[in-house]
Design a protein around this motif. Sequence first.
Motif, PDB file in Angstrom:
ATOM      1  N   MET A  71       0.923  -1.284   0.043  1.00  8.91           N
ATOM      2  CA  MET A  71       0.040  -0.119   0.146  1.00  8.91           C
ATOM      3  C   MET A  71       1.117   1.268  -0.022  1.00  8.91           C
ATOM      4  SD  MET A  71      -2.821   1.162   2.669  1.00  8.91           S
ATOM      5  CE  MET A  71      -1.583   1.684   3.961  1.00  8.91           C
ATOM      6  N   SER A  72       0.349   2.277  -0.767  1.00 12.14           N
ATOM      7  CA  SER A  72       1.279   3.510  -0.788  1.00 12.14           C
ATOM      8  C   SER A  72       1.258   4.290   0.607  1.00 12.14           C
ATOM      9  CB  SER A  72       0.593   4.302  -1.939  1.00 12.14           C
ATOM     10  OG  SER A  72       1.308   5.967  -1.784  1.00 12.14           O
ATOM     11  N   ASP A  73       2.375   5.020   0.785  1.00  8.89           N
ATOM     12  CA  ASP A  73       2.430   5.658   2.243  1.00  8.89           C
ATOM     13  C   ASP A  73       1.500   7.022   2.131  1.00  8.89           C
ATOM     14  OD1 ASP A  73       3.778   7.146   0.367  1.00  8.89           O
ATOM     15  OD2 ASP A  73       5.578   7.235   1.900  1.00  8.89           O
ATOM     16  N   HIS A  74       1.137   7.415   1.000  1.00 11.44           N
ATOM     17  CA  HIS A  74       0.321   8.603   0.783  1.00 11.44           C
ATOM     18  C   HIS A  74      -1.083   8.425  -0.054  1.00 11.44           C
ATOM     19  CE1 HIS A  74       2.666   8.519  -2.905  1.00 11.44           C
ATOM     20  NE2 HIS A  74       1.892   9.221  -3.309  1.00 11.44           N
ATOM     21  N   LEU A  75      -1.852   9.363   0.104  1.00 11.96           N
ATOM     22  CA  LEU A  75      -3.188   9.196  -0.577  1.00 11.96           C
ATOM     23  C   LEU A  75      -3.337  10.841  -1.180  1.00 11.96           C
ATOM     24  CD1 LEU A  75      -6.116   7.979  -1.393  1.00 11.96           C
ATOM     25  CD2 LEU A  75      -6.845   9.093   0.609  1.00 11.96           C
ATOM     26  N   ILE A  76      -3.816  10.848  -2.454  1.00 11.48           N
ATOM     27  CA  ILE A  76      -3.977  11.985  -3.169  1.00 11.48           C
ATOM     28  C   ILE A  76      -5.353  12.532  -3.011  1.00 11.48           C
ATOM     29  CG2 ILE A  76      -3.453  13.618  -5.249  1.00 11.48           C
ATOM     30  CD1 ILE A  76      -1.132  11.373  -6.082  1.00 11.48           C
ATOM     31  N   LEU A  77      -5.684  13.527  -2.565  1.00 11.07           N
ATOM     32  CA  LEU A  77      -6.914  13.782  -2.318  1.00 11.07           C
ATOM     33  C   LEU A  77      -7.435  15.291  -3.058  1.00 11.07           C
ATOM     34  CD1 LEU A  77      -9.683  13.810  -0.756  1.00 11.07           C
ATOM     35  CD2 LEU A  77      -8.829  15.302   1.093  1.00 11.07           C
ATOM     36  N   ILE A  78      -8.667  14.771  -3.905  1.00 12.24           N
ATOM     37  CA  ILE A  78      -9.021  16.120  -5.029  1.00 12.24           C
ATOM     38  C   ILE A  78     -10.480  16.365  -4.564  1.00 12.24           C
ATOM     39  CG2 ILE A  78      -9.255  16.727  -7.316  1.00 12.24           C
ATOM     40  CD1 ILE A  78      -7.190  14.732  -8.003  1.00 12.24           C
ATOM     41  N   PRO A  79     -10.756  17.491  -3.935  1.00 14.20           N
ATOM     42  CA  PRO A  79     -12.107  17.834  -3.809  1.00 14.20           C
ATOM     43  C   PRO A  79     -12.679  18.670  -5.102  1.00 14.20           C
ATOM     44  CG  PRO A  79     -10.803  19.416  -2.792  1.00 14.20           C
ATOM     45  CD  PRO A  79     -10.023  18.629  -3.346  1.00 14.20           C
ATOM     46  N   VAL A  80     -13.927  18.014  -5.703  1.00 12.51           N
ATOM     47  CA  VAL A  80     -14.408  18.607  -6.885  1.00 12.51           C
ATOM     48  C   VAL A  80     -15.664  19.080  -6.597  1.00 12.51           C
ATOM     49  CG1 VAL A  80     -12.867  17.522  -8.234  1.00 12.51           C
ATOM     50  CG2 VAL A  80     -15.104  16.588  -7.795  1.00 12.51           C
ATOM     51  N   PHE A  81     -16.100  20.287  -7.558  1.00 14.41           N
ATOM     52  CA  PHE A  81     -17.652  20.386  -7.734  1.00 14.41           C
ATOM     53  C   PHE A  81     -17.712  20.882  -9.456  1.00 14.41           C
ATOM     54  CE2 PHE A  81     -20.886  23.683  -8.072  1.00 14.41           C
ATOM     55  CZ  PHE A  81     -22.075  23.168  -7.651  1.00 14.41           C
ATOM     56  N   ASN A  82     -18.342  19.963  -9.752  1.00 16.66           N
ATOM     57  CA  ASN A  82     -18.757  20.503 -11.488  1.00 16.66           C
ATOM     58  C   ASN A  82     -17.446  20.588 -12.207  1.00 16.66           C
ATOM     59  OD1 ASN A  82     -21.374  20.219 -10.967  1.00 16.66           O
ATOM     60  ND2 ASN A  82     -21.942  22.334 -11.051  1.00 16.66           N
ATOM     61  N   GLU A  83     -16.358  19.519 -12.230  1.00 20.00           N
ATOM     62  CA  GLU A  83     -15.381  19.650 -12.604  1.00 20.00           C
ATOM     63  C   GLU A  83     -15.116  18.544 -13.962  1.00 20.00           C
ATOM     64  OE1 GLU A  83     -13.594  22.018 -12.349  1.00 20.00           O
ATOM     65  OE2 GLU A  83     -13.460  23.111 -10.693  1.00 20.00           O
ATOM     66  N   ALA A  84     -16.116  17.976 -14.520  1.00 21.11           N
ATOM     67  CA  ALA A  84     -16.202  17.105 -15.257  1.00 21.11           C
ATOM     68  C   ALA A  84     -15.339  17.338 -16.593  1.00 21.11           C
ATOM     69  CB  ALA A  84     -17.777  16.705 -15.874  1.00 21.11           C
ATOM     70  N   ALA A  85     -15.481  18.682 -17.108  1.00 23.41           N
ATOM     71  CA  ALA A  85     -14.802  18.904 -18.289  1.00 23.41           C
ATOM     72  C   ALA A  85     -13.210  18.661 -18.115  1.00 23.41           C
ATOM     73  CB  ALA A  85     -15.009  20.218 -18.515  1.00 23.41           C
ATOM     74  N   THR A  86     -12.714  18.794 -16.956  1.00 22.30           N
ATOM     75  CA  THR A  86     -11.170  18.539 -16.820  1.00 22.30           C
ATOM     76  C   THR A  86     -10.735  17.352 -15.944  1.00 22.30           C
ATOM     77  OG1 THR A  86     -11.242  19.858 -14.874  1.00 22.30           O
ATOM     78  CG2 THR A  86     -10.631  21.132 -17.096  1.00 22.30           C
ATOM     79  N   LEU A  87     -11.672  16.717 -15.406  1.00 21.06           N
ATOM     80  CA  LEU A  87     -11.477  15.698 -14.333  1.00 21.06           C
ATOM     81  C   LEU A  87     -10.899  14.699 -14.888  1.00 21.06           C
ATOM     82  CD1 LEU A  87     -11.485  15.879 -11.155  1.00 21.06           C
ATOM     83  CD2 LEU A  87     -13.798  14.617 -11.425  1.00 21.06           C
ATOM     84  N   ASP A  88     -11.130  14.020 -16.025  1.00 24.96           N
ATOM     85  CA  ASP A  88     -10.347  13.101 -16.760  1.00 24.96           C
ATOM     86  C   ASP A  88      -8.818  13.133 -16.953  1.00 24.96           C
ATOM     87  OD1 ASP A  88     -10.563  10.236 -18.325  1.00 24.96           O
ATOM     88  OD2 ASP A  88      -9.717  11.767 -19.689  1.00 24.96           O
ATOM     89  N   ARG A  89      -8.567  14.318 -17.563  1.00 24.05           N
ATOM     90  CA  ARG A  89      -7.142  14.442 -17.576  1.00 24.05           C
ATOM     91  C   ARG A  89      -6.249  14.850 -16.414  1.00 24.05           C
ATOM     92  NH1 ARG A  89      -4.707  19.387 -17.292  1.00 24.05           N
ATOM     93  NH2 ARG A  89      -6.908  20.476 -17.416  1.00 24.05           N
ATOM     94  N   ILE A  90      -7.082  15.250 -15.215  1.00 18.15           N
ATOM     95  CA  ILE A  90      -6.335  15.611 -13.881  1.00 18.15           C
ATOM     96  C   ILE A  90      -6.112  14.287 -13.428  1.00 18.15           C
ATOM     97  CG2 ILE A  90      -6.469  16.467 -11.730  1.00 18.15           C
ATOM     98  CD1 ILE A  90      -8.114  19.022 -13.062  1.00 18.15           C
ATOM     99  N   VAL A  91      -7.126  13.431 -13.103  1.00 20.10           N
ATOM    100  CA  VAL A  91      -6.882  11.843 -12.361  1.00 20.10           C
ATOM    101  C   VAL A  91      -6.077  11.302 -13.309  1.00 20.10           C
ATOM    102  CG1 VAL A  91      -8.176  10.115 -11.869  1.00 20.10           C
ATOM    103  CG2 VAL A  91      -9.306  12.154 -11.704  1.00 20.10           C
ATOM    104  N   SER A  92      -5.915  11.166 -14.618  1.00 20.38           N
ATOM    105  CA  SER A  92      -5.020  10.422 -15.226  1.00 20.38           C
ATOM    106  C   SER A  92      -3.379  10.759 -15.005  1.00 20.38           C
ATOM    107  CB  SER A  92      -5.557  10.381 -16.665  1.00 20.38           C
ATOM    108  OG  SER A  92      -6.759  10.076 -16.987  1.00 20.38           O
ATOM    109  N   GLY A  93      -3.349  12.100 -15.148  1.00 19.02           N
ATOM    110  CA  GLY A  93      -2.017  12.609 -14.514  1.00 19.02           C
ATOM    111  C   GLY A  93      -1.566  12.362 -13.206  1.00 19.02           C
ATOM    112  N   VAL A  94      -2.517  12.498 -12.179  1.00 18.65           N
ATOM    113  CA  VAL A  94      -2.264  12.246 -10.820  1.00 18.65           C
ATOM    114  C   VAL A  94      -2.063  10.917 -10.395  1.00 18.65           C
ATOM    115  CG1 VAL A  94      -3.184  12.624  -8.306  1.00 18.65           C
ATOM    116  CG2 VAL A  94      -3.521  14.438 -10.202  1.00 18.65           C
TER     117      VAL A  94
END
Length: 561
Positions: free
Chosen positions: A1-24
């Motif tokens: 298991m990774s020693d860290h978790l990457i947390l992203i709070p979002v509200f109506n970000e469907a337009a950019t979220l695919d690219r962001i999650v793929s990079g993160v």
Amino acid sequence: MSDHLILIPVFNEAATLDRIVSGVRRHGTVLVVDDGSTDRSAAVAGAAGADVLRLDRRRGKGEALRRGARDALARGVDRVVTLDGDGQHDPDDIPRLLRVAAETPDALVIGSRLGGEGARVMPPGRLAALRVAGFFINWLTGASIADTQSGFRVYPAGLLQAVPPRHGGFVLETEMLIRAAAAGWRLVEVPITTIHMRGRQSRFRPARDGIAVGVYLAGHILRRWGREMLTVAAALLRPFSAERRRPRHRAQAAFAASYRGNPAAWAVATGVFTLNCLVDTWRGWWRDPRARCLRMVGTATVATPLLLPLALVHALRARRGLHPAGAVEAASDSGSDRLAAFVRRVYCQQGLAPLLPEARSTRRWPAARPRPADHDVLVVGGGPGGATAATLLARGGLSVALVEREAFPRFHVGESLLPANLPLLERLGVLDRIRQQGFITKYGAAFHDQESELEYTFYFREGRPWPHYSFEVPRAEFDQILLDHARQQPGLTLLQPAVVEEVRLDADGVDARVREGGATRDIRARFLVDASGRDAFLASRRGRRRPVPGLGKVAIFAHFR
């Protein structure tokens, strides 16, 4: 298991979220907290490979971060990385922040957007608000952080457990800085790449979120001012305490004792002594970094109400199209944006940084492994004492950094050497150079009292372990000889002119921040030698400088031919 978790709070970000999650996802497990979005944000995040936590309705960024932090702690991770879901943060900066977090496990790591082009692409109104909030947050925390509102951070799990966030909205990020510093955690800033999203409306709502952050800060500022006023009152009353009053009265009596037979002269001497005490006290208070800090913050506090009309004018001009919402900061530099100019002048974080309370240096940080020492010994002060100590330490095989704030040669009083100094000068290897310099040789001294016409002359005795003579040395030349000799020692690094702005002592050594030629560097040493002389570098900064009881003396010097 990774020693860290990457947390992203979002509200109506469907337009950019695919690219962001793929990079993160390249840098760890991703948890997206959907704050009641009305678009397909949750579905897009899940399809891109993120774990998704959905809130039943929009509760604000703070609640989304709190829910995500609780989930991260339940998973047992060591760190929680947070970044925004609007695409302004570069996922490839995550390894750099995690590396700094691993090196400083006692720190909350903040990614700063204000380096490089970051400040230029930020709208002037938002940049001004960021600088005002940052100024007061720096004062409250004692840490110099440029971008206090950045959402790109690394929270240690221990911090989230010890200081669980309480507030919602955009207040949470301000709250965590203040409470983390109060609990003894360090605040470390790392420059990051900012991706400017043209045409995108910020989720930050000035009327609601700005007021909420302002009210939260105002409460802490008022409480801090209350404590500072009590400190000032205590400082004003301290000279009248028995601890200070009795030694001062003994010193006054000793100072005026020789004039007891002349009431008028005694009264003048007493007045001179009292005036000298007052001048020294107020000069010390005026120059004290804490007093300078309070003056600067006091000016900013009083000036804050003036921001409201300036901000209103700025908002009206933006609404009427007099300057575009995305105008770069360079536009304000031309004088057209008075709001930005006012903020840069009154709320200058760079000016506040060297005046921040020295409590940072003595705070009991949570245990962390200190970084390796750059030098064995750091010597503060390059006068005769500092140059001598540095020379002998370097000859003993130690690595020495010698910091002197003034450029040599420079004028200084105190030209009279004693015969017992000569063996030490010979041990240093500079006695022949002193003899060749042509200084006046002296075999004694005479003291003359012009009022009583009494005179006393004495000569240095022979038959001692040292010569029966010494030298009268112009300090500009003498100090230069000693410092040049120290500079030639292997293992000795001379920083001149340079100023030690801050020191922090711990069980393994000392960390010092040194400014030289406009640049600042951090130096780690195993030991610190304070050779600053009358300035009492350490004692003054740690509140331990005290007058010697009964030693109420005044020295006057003059040169004659």
